[in-house]
Design a protein around this motif. Sequence first.
Motif, PDB file in Angstrom:
ATOM      1  N   MET A   1      -1.247 -11.511  -1.858  1.00  9.39           N
ATOM      2  CA  MET A   1      -0.566 -10.234  -1.638  1.00  9.39           C
ATOM      3  C   MET A   1       0.661 -10.098  -2.521  1.00  9.39           C
ATOM      4  SD  MET A   1      -2.083  -8.174  -0.147  1.00  9.39           S
ATOM      5  CE  MET A   1      -1.372  -6.639   0.359  1.00  9.39           C
ATOM      6  N   GLU A   2       1.169 -11.236  -3.028  1.00 11.66           N
ATOM      7  CA  GLU A   2       2.403 -11.130  -3.812  1.00 11.66           C
ATOM      8  C   GLU A   2       2.172 -10.373  -5.112  1.00 11.66           C
ATOM      9  OE1 GLU A   2       4.364 -14.724  -4.509  1.00 11.66           O
ATOM     10  OE2 GLU A   2       5.463 -14.608  -2.626  1.00 11.66           O
ATOM     11  N   PHE A   4       0.241  -7.939  -5.533  1.00 12.99           N
ATOM     12  CA  PHE A   4       0.268  -6.510  -5.170  1.00 12.99           C
ATOM     13  C   PHE A   4       1.697  -5.990  -5.152  1.00 12.99           C
ATOM     14  CE2 PHE A   4       0.706  -3.438  -1.715  1.00 12.99           C
ATOM     15  CZ  PHE A   4      -0.132  -2.454  -2.159  1.00 12.99           C
ATOM     16  N   ASP A   5       2.608  -6.753  -4.532  1.00 17.84           N
ATOM     17  CA  ASP A   5       3.995  -6.296  -4.449  1.00 17.84           C
ATOM     18  C   ASP A   5       4.614  -6.163  -5.838  1.00 17.84           C
ATOM     19  OD1 ASP A   5       3.730  -6.324  -1.758  1.00 17.84           O
ATOM     20  OD2 ASP A   5       4.487  -8.366  -1.530  1.00 17.84           O
ATOM     21  N   ILE A   6       4.394  -7.198  -6.672  1.00 20.74           N
ATOM     22  CA  ILE A   6       4.983  -7.151  -8.014  1.00 20.74           C
ATOM     23  C   ILE A   6       4.428  -5.966  -8.786  1.00 20.74           C
ATOM     24  CG2 ILE A   6       5.205  -8.415 -10.164  1.00 20.74           C
ATOM     25  CD1 ILE A   6       4.905 -10.958  -8.524  1.00 20.74           C
ATOM     26  N   PHE A   8       3.245  -3.222  -7.589  1.00 22.91           N
ATOM     27  CA  PHE A   8       3.804  -1.971  -7.066  1.00 22.91           C
ATOM     28  C   PHE A   8       5.176  -1.713  -7.647  1.00 22.91           C
ATOM     29  CE2 PHE A   8       6.738   0.084  -4.196  1.00 22.91           C
ATOM     30  CZ  PHE A   8       6.130   1.306  -4.068  1.00 22.91           C
ATOM     31  N   PHE A   9       6.035  -2.747  -7.656  1.00 19.81           N
ATOM     32  CA  PHE A   9       7.394  -2.471  -8.127  1.00 19.81           C
ATOM     33  C   PHE A   9       7.408  -2.157  -9.610  1.00 19.81           C
ATOM     34  CE2 PHE A   9       8.597  -4.530  -4.147  1.00 19.81           C
ATOM     35  CZ  PHE A   9       9.431  -3.548  -3.687  1.00 19.81           C
ATOM     36  N   LEU A  45      -0.429   3.744  -9.159  1.00 18.45           N
ATOM     37  CA  LEU A  45      -0.134   3.693  -7.715  1.00 18.45           C
ATOM     38  C   LEU A  45      -1.377   4.044  -6.908  1.00 18.45           C
ATOM     39  CD1 LEU A  45       3.419   5.240  -7.384  1.00 18.45           C
ATOM     40  CD2 LEU A  45       2.745   2.881  -7.448  1.00 18.45           C
ATOM     41  N   LEU A  48      -3.438   1.033  -6.649  1.00 15.17           N
ATOM     42  CA  LEU A  48      -2.894   0.117  -5.650  1.00 15.17           C
ATOM     43  C   LEU A  48      -3.199   0.587  -4.235  1.00 15.17           C
ATOM     44  CD1 LEU A  48       0.545  -0.827  -7.129  1.00 15.17           C
ATOM     45  CD2 LEU A  48      -1.543  -2.113  -7.115  1.00 15.17           C
ATOM     46  N   LEU A  49      -3.410   1.891  -4.065  1.00 16.44           N
ATOM     47  CA  LEU A  49      -3.740   2.429  -2.746  1.00 16.44           C
ATOM     48  C   LEU A  49      -5.239   2.472  -2.516  1.00 16.44           C
ATOM     49  CD1 LEU A  49      -1.150   5.299  -2.577  1.00 16.44           C
ATOM     50  CD2 LEU A  49      -1.325   3.414  -1.019  1.00 16.44           C
ATOM     51  N   HIS A  50      -6.005   1.778  -3.318  1.00 22.71           N
ATOM     52  CA  HIS A  50      -7.461   1.689  -3.171  1.00 22.71           C
ATOM     53  C   HIS A  50      -8.138   3.038  -3.342  1.00 22.71           C
ATOM     54  CE1 HIS A  50      -7.705  -2.376  -0.905  1.00 22.71           C
ATOM     55  NE2 HIS A  50      -6.806  -2.371  -1.848  1.00 22.71           N
ATOM     56  N   PRO A 122      -5.810  -5.321   4.584  1.00 19.63           N
ATOM     57  CA  PRO A 122      -6.689  -4.317   3.986  1.00 19.63           C
ATOM     58  C   PRO A 122      -8.150  -4.720   4.091  1.00 19.63           C
ATOM     59  CG  PRO A 122      -5.687  -5.644   2.309  1.00 19.63           C
ATOM     60  CD  PRO A 122      -5.049  -6.074   3.586  1.00 19.63           C
TER      61      PRO A 122
END
Lengths: 168, 114
Positions: A1-2, A4-6, A8-9, A45, A48-50, A122
Amino acid sequence: MELFDIAFFVFAFITVVSAFIVVFSKSVIYSAFSLLFTFFGVAALYVLLHADFIAVTQVLIYVGGILVLMLFGVMLTNKIVNVELKTGTLHTIPALLLVSVVAGTLGGLFYSTWKGDVAPPPPPFESTTKTLGEMLMTSYLLPFEIASVLLLVALMGAAMFARRRTKT
Amino acid sequence: METFFAEFIRWLPKVGLSHFLIVSAILFALGIYGISTRRNAIMVLMGVELVLNAANINFVAFSRYGGVNFDGQVAAIFVIILAAAEAAVALAIVLNIYQRFQTVNVDEISTMKE
Protein backbone atom coordinates in the motif's frame (compact mmCIF):
# COMPACT_ATOMS: atom_id res chain seq x y z
CA MET A 1 0.00 0.00 0.00
CA GLU A 2 2.94 2.33 0.49
CA LEU A 3 3.56 2.60 -3.23
CA PHE A 4 -0.04 3.73 -3.62
CA ASP A 5 0.48 6.54 -1.11
CA ILE A 6 3.69 7.73 -2.74
CA ALA A 7 2.09 7.64 -6.19
CA PHE A 8 -0.89 9.59 -4.91
CA PHE A 9 1.25 12.34 -3.44
CA VAL A 10 3.41 12.62 -6.55
CA PHE A 11 0.44 12.91 -8.89
CA ALA A 12 -1.51 15.20 -6.57
CA PHE A 13 1.55 17.47 -6.39
CA ILE A 14 1.84 17.54 -10.19
CA THR A 15 -1.86 18.28 -10.57
CA VAL A 16 -2.02 21.05 -8.02
CA VAL A 17 1.20 22.78 -9.08
CA SER A 18 0.28 22.79 -12.75
CA ALA A 19 -3.20 24.04 -11.90
CA PHE A 20 -1.52 26.91 -10.04
CA ILE A 21 0.50 27.67 -13.16
CA VAL A 22 -2.69 27.57 -15.26
CA VAL A 23 -4.35 30.15 -13.09
CA PHE A 24 -1.43 32.43 -12.28
CA SER A 25 0.71 32.36 -15.40
CA LYS A 26 0.81 35.54 -17.44
CA SER A 27 1.15 33.80 -20.79
CA VAL A 28 -1.80 32.06 -22.38
CA ILE A 29 0.43 29.46 -24.00
CA TYR A 30 2.08 28.54 -20.70
CA SER A 31 -1.35 28.15 -19.16
CA ALA A 32 -2.53 25.90 -21.96
CA PHE A 33 0.50 23.66 -21.69
CA SER A 34 0.35 23.34 -17.95
CA LEU A 35 -3.32 22.49 -18.33
CA LEU A 36 -1.97 19.46 -20.19
CA PHE A 37 -0.11 18.35 -17.06
CA THR A 38 -3.16 18.99 -14.92
CA PHE A 39 -5.26 16.72 -17.14
CA PHE A 40 -2.62 13.99 -17.07
CA GLY A 41 -2.36 14.26 -13.30
CA VAL A 42 -6.11 13.94 -12.93
CA ALA A 43 -6.04 10.90 -15.22
CA ALA A 44 -3.39 9.36 -12.97
CA LEU A 45 -5.61 10.02 -9.96
CA TYR A 46 -8.40 8.18 -11.75
CA VAL A 47 -6.09 5.22 -12.23
CA LEU A 48 -5.30 5.28 -8.52
CA LEU A 49 -9.06 5.21 -7.90
CA HIS A 50 -9.40 2.02 -9.98
CA ALA A 51 -11.27 3.83 -12.76
CA ASP A 52 -9.27 2.79 -15.78
CA PHE A 53 -11.89 3.53 -18.42
CA ILE A 54 -12.44 7.05 -17.06
CA ALA A 55 -8.70 7.65 -17.07
CA VAL A 56 -8.35 6.65 -20.71
CA THR A 57 -11.39 8.73 -21.61
CA GLN A 58 -9.89 11.68 -19.78
CA VAL A 59 -6.66 11.45 -21.76
CA LEU A 60 -8.47 10.97 -25.07
CA ILE A 61 -11.10 13.66 -24.71
CA TYR A 62 -9.48 16.31 -22.54
CA VAL A 63 -5.91 16.10 -23.79
CA GLY A 64 -6.69 15.03 -27.33
CA GLY A 65 -9.81 17.09 -27.87
CA ILE A 66 -10.48 19.94 -25.53
CA LEU A 67 -6.90 21.06 -25.05
CA VAL A 68 -6.26 21.09 -28.81
CA LEU A 69 -9.47 23.07 -29.22
CA MET A 70 -8.24 25.56 -26.62
CA LEU A 71 -4.91 25.92 -28.42
CA PHE A 72 -6.78 26.54 -31.67
CA GLY A 73 -8.78 29.19 -29.87
CA VAL A 74 -5.62 30.84 -28.58
CA MET A 75 -4.03 30.82 -32.01
CA LEU A 76 -7.12 32.09 -33.83
CA THR A 77 -7.96 34.89 -31.45
CA ASN A 78 -4.58 36.57 -31.28
CA LYS A 79 -3.12 38.63 -34.04
CA ILE A 80 0.15 37.36 -35.42
CA VAL A 81 1.82 40.67 -34.74
CA ASN A 82 0.67 40.46 -31.14
CA VAL A 83 3.64 38.41 -30.06
CA GLU A 84 3.48 38.33 -26.32
CA LEU A 85 0.01 36.73 -25.91
CA LYS A 86 -0.23 38.24 -22.47
CA THR A 87 -3.38 38.30 -20.47
CA GLY A 88 -4.26 40.55 -17.58
CA THR A 89 -6.30 40.00 -14.50
CA LEU A 90 -9.45 41.69 -13.27
CA HIS A 91 -10.75 42.48 -9.78
CA THR A 92 -8.29 40.27 -7.99
CA ILE A 93 -9.26 41.22 -4.44
CA PRO A 94 -12.97 40.24 -4.61
CA ALA A 95 -11.98 37.04 -6.35
CA LEU A 96 -9.48 36.24 -3.61
CA LEU A 97 -12.18 36.85 -1.01
CA LEU A 98 -14.63 34.61 -2.87
CA VAL A 99 -12.09 31.86 -3.34
CA SER A 100 -11.01 31.96 0.29
CA VAL A 101 -14.64 31.67 1.36
CA VAL A 102 -15.23 28.74 -1.00
CA ALA A 103 -12.00 26.97 -0.07
CA GLY A 104 -12.57 27.59 3.63
CA THR A 105 -16.07 26.16 3.44
CA LEU A 106 -14.95 23.08 1.55
CA GLY A 107 -11.89 22.56 3.73
CA GLY A 108 -13.91 22.96 6.91
CA LEU A 109 -16.50 20.54 5.63
CA PHE A 110 -13.91 17.93 4.77
CA TYR A 111 -12.08 18.49 8.04
CA SER A 112 -15.21 18.13 10.12
CA THR A 113 -16.15 14.89 8.39
CA TRP A 114 -12.57 13.60 8.35
CA LYS A 115 -12.39 9.89 8.88
CA GLY A 116 -9.10 8.92 10.40
CA ASP A 117 -9.34 5.42 9.10
CA VAL A 118 -8.75 4.79 5.46
CA ALA A 119 -10.93 2.89 3.05
CA PRO A 120 -11.72 -0.78 3.47
CA PRO A 121 -9.19 -3.07 1.82
CA PRO A 122 -9.64 -2.74 -1.91
CA PRO A 123 -11.08 -5.52 -3.98
CA PRO A 124 -8.66 -6.97 -6.50
CA PHE A 125 -8.35 -4.72 -9.47
CA GLU A 126 -10.52 -5.63 -12.39
CA SER A 127 -11.35 -3.74 -15.54
CA THR A 128 -14.35 -1.47 -15.25
CA THR A 129 -15.04 -1.20 -18.95
CA LYS A 130 -17.41 -4.15 -19.20
CA THR A 131 -19.46 -3.04 -16.21
CA LEU A 132 -19.65 0.53 -17.43
CA GLY A 133 -20.72 -0.56 -20.89
CA GLU A 134 -23.44 -2.77 -19.52
CA MET A 135 -24.68 0.03 -17.27
CA LEU A 136 -24.74 2.51 -20.14
CA MET A 137 -26.78 0.08 -22.21
CA THR A 138 -29.25 -0.88 -19.48
CA SER A 139 -29.97 1.44 -16.59
CA TYR A 140 -28.47 4.57 -18.15
CA LEU A 141 -29.82 4.07 -21.65
CA LEU A 142 -31.96 7.22 -21.72
CA PRO A 143 -29.23 9.62 -20.53
CA PHE A 144 -26.86 7.95 -22.95
CA GLU A 145 -29.14 8.60 -25.92
CA ILE A 146 -29.84 12.14 -24.77
CA ALA A 147 -26.11 12.76 -24.48
CA SER A 148 -25.55 11.48 -28.00
CA VAL A 149 -28.23 13.79 -29.41
CA LEU A 150 -26.82 16.65 -27.38
CA LEU A 151 -23.33 16.06 -28.73
CA LEU A 152 -24.65 15.99 -32.27
CA VAL A 153 -26.58 19.22 -31.82
CA ALA A 154 -23.75 20.98 -29.99
CA LEU A 155 -21.07 20.06 -32.51
CA MET A 156 -23.24 20.93 -35.52
CA GLY A 157 -24.22 24.19 -33.89
CA ALA A 158 -20.62 25.01 -33.07
CA ALA A 159 -19.49 24.29 -36.60
CA MET A 160 -22.26 26.44 -38.05
CA PHE A 161 -21.71 29.18 -35.54
CA ALA A 162 -17.96 29.44 -36.01
CA ARG A 163 -18.15 29.52 -39.79
CA ARG A 164 -17.00 32.78 -41.25
CA ARG A 165 -20.01 34.67 -42.42
CA THR A 166 -20.13 36.00 -45.94
CA LYS A 167 -21.20 39.57 -46.33
CA THR A 168 -24.88 39.68 -47.14
CA MET B 1 19.95 9.80 2.42
CA GLU B 2 18.18 6.48 2.35
CA THR B 3 17.14 6.87 5.94
CA PHE B 4 15.83 10.34 5.14
CA PHE B 5 13.65 8.96 2.37
CA ALA B 6 12.50 6.13 4.55
CA GLU B 7 11.60 8.58 7.31
CA PHE B 8 9.82 10.83 4.80
CA ILE B 9 7.82 7.93 3.42
CA ARG B 10 6.90 6.82 6.91
CA TRP B 11 5.85 10.38 7.68
CA LEU B 12 3.38 10.44 4.77
CA PRO B 13 -0.16 9.67 5.90
CA LYS B 14 -2.21 6.81 4.55
CA VAL B 15 -4.25 8.00 1.62
CA GLY B 16 -8.00 7.86 1.97
CA LEU B 17 -11.10 9.52 0.59
CA SER B 18 -10.32 12.87 2.22
CA HIS B 19 -7.07 13.30 0.35
CA PHE B 20 -8.78 13.02 -3.00
CA LEU B 21 -11.50 15.39 -1.84
CA ILE B 22 -8.91 17.94 -0.78
CA VAL B 23 -7.11 17.77 -4.12
CA SER B 24 -10.41 18.34 -5.86
CA ALA B 25 -11.26 21.23 -3.54
CA ILE B 26 -7.94 22.88 -4.40
CA LEU B 27 -8.64 22.43 -8.11
CA PHE B 28 -12.15 23.82 -7.66
CA ALA B 29 -10.93 26.93 -5.83
CA LEU B 30 -8.23 27.56 -8.42
CA GLY B 31 -10.79 27.18 -11.20
CA ILE B 32 -13.13 29.68 -9.57
CA TYR B 33 -10.24 32.09 -9.16
CA GLY B 34 -9.31 31.70 -12.82
CA ILE B 35 -12.89 32.21 -13.96
CA SER B 36 -13.33 35.38 -11.98
CA THR B 37 -10.00 37.08 -12.58
CA ARG B 38 -8.84 36.32 -16.09
CA ARG B 39 -9.45 38.84 -18.85
CA ASN B 40 -8.94 36.51 -21.78
CA ALA B 41 -12.09 34.51 -22.51
CA ILE B 42 -10.10 31.38 -23.32
CA MET B 43 -8.46 31.53 -19.91
CA VAL B 44 -11.94 31.69 -18.41
CA LEU B 45 -12.75 28.50 -20.31
CA MET B 46 -9.65 26.85 -18.85
CA GLY B 47 -10.94 27.74 -15.39
CA VAL B 48 -14.25 26.08 -16.23
CA GLU B 49 -12.39 22.94 -17.27
CA LEU B 50 -10.56 22.92 -13.93
CA VAL B 51 -13.85 23.14 -12.07
CA LEU B 52 -15.33 20.28 -14.12
CA ASN B 53 -12.26 18.14 -13.44
CA ALA B 54 -12.60 18.81 -9.72
CA ALA B 55 -16.21 17.65 -9.79
CA ASN B 56 -15.16 14.56 -11.72
CA ILE B 57 -12.49 13.63 -9.18
CA ASN B 58 -15.19 13.80 -6.51
CA PHE B 59 -17.52 11.54 -8.48
CA VAL B 60 -14.87 8.91 -9.06
CA ALA B 61 -13.53 9.13 -5.49
CA PHE B 62 -16.99 8.57 -4.06
CA SER B 63 -17.56 5.70 -6.46
CA ARG B 64 -14.40 4.10 -5.08
CA TYR B 65 -14.63 4.87 -1.37
CA GLY B 66 -18.15 6.02 -0.68
CA GLY B 67 -20.17 2.99 -1.60
CA VAL B 68 -21.53 4.63 -4.75
CA ASN B 69 -20.38 1.79 -6.95
CA PHE B 70 -20.27 2.31 -10.67
CA ASP B 71 -22.90 5.05 -10.75
CA GLY B 72 -20.26 7.63 -9.90
CA GLN B 73 -18.13 6.59 -12.83
CA VAL B 74 -21.09 6.80 -15.21
CA ALA B 75 -21.77 10.31 -13.91
CA ALA B 76 -18.12 11.16 -14.58
CA ILE B 77 -18.50 9.95 -18.16
CA PHE B 78 -21.50 12.21 -18.67
CA VAL B 79 -19.59 15.14 -17.20
CA ILE B 80 -16.78 14.53 -19.70
CA ILE B 81 -19.30 14.40 -22.57
CA LEU B 82 -20.85 17.69 -21.48
CA ALA B 83 -17.41 19.26 -21.10
CA ALA B 84 -16.59 18.38 -24.69
CA ALA B 85 -19.84 19.89 -25.97
CA GLU B 86 -19.37 22.96 -23.81
CA ALA B 87 -15.83 23.53 -25.02
CA ALA B 88 -16.86 23.29 -28.67
CA VAL B 89 -19.77 25.71 -28.34
CA ALA B 90 -17.84 28.13 -26.15
CA LEU B 91 -14.92 28.21 -28.56
CA ALA B 92 -17.32 28.94 -31.42
CA ILE B 93 -18.81 31.82 -29.45
CA VAL B 94 -15.34 33.17 -28.63
CA LEU B 95 -14.33 33.03 -32.30
CA ASN B 96 -17.49 34.90 -33.25
CA ILE B 97 -16.83 37.53 -30.62
CA TYR B 98 -13.30 37.94 -31.91
CA GLN B 99 -14.52 38.45 -35.46
CA ARG B 100 -16.96 41.09 -34.34
CA PHE B 101 -15.03 43.00 -31.69
CA GLN B 102 -11.41 42.15 -32.57
CA THR B 103 -10.78 41.26 -28.95
CA VAL B 104 -11.53 38.43 -26.54
CA ASN B 105 -11.05 40.37 -23.33
CA VAL B 106 -14.19 39.88 -21.33
CA ASP B 107 -14.13 43.35 -19.79
CA GLU B 108 -14.13 45.11 -23.14
CA ILE B 109 -17.16 43.23 -24.45
CA SER B 110 -20.01 44.93 -22.69
CA THR B 111 -22.55 45.31 -25.46
CA MET B 112 -24.73 42.68 -27.05
CA LYS B 113 -24.03 44.08 -30.50
CA GLU B 114 -21.90 46.76 -32.06
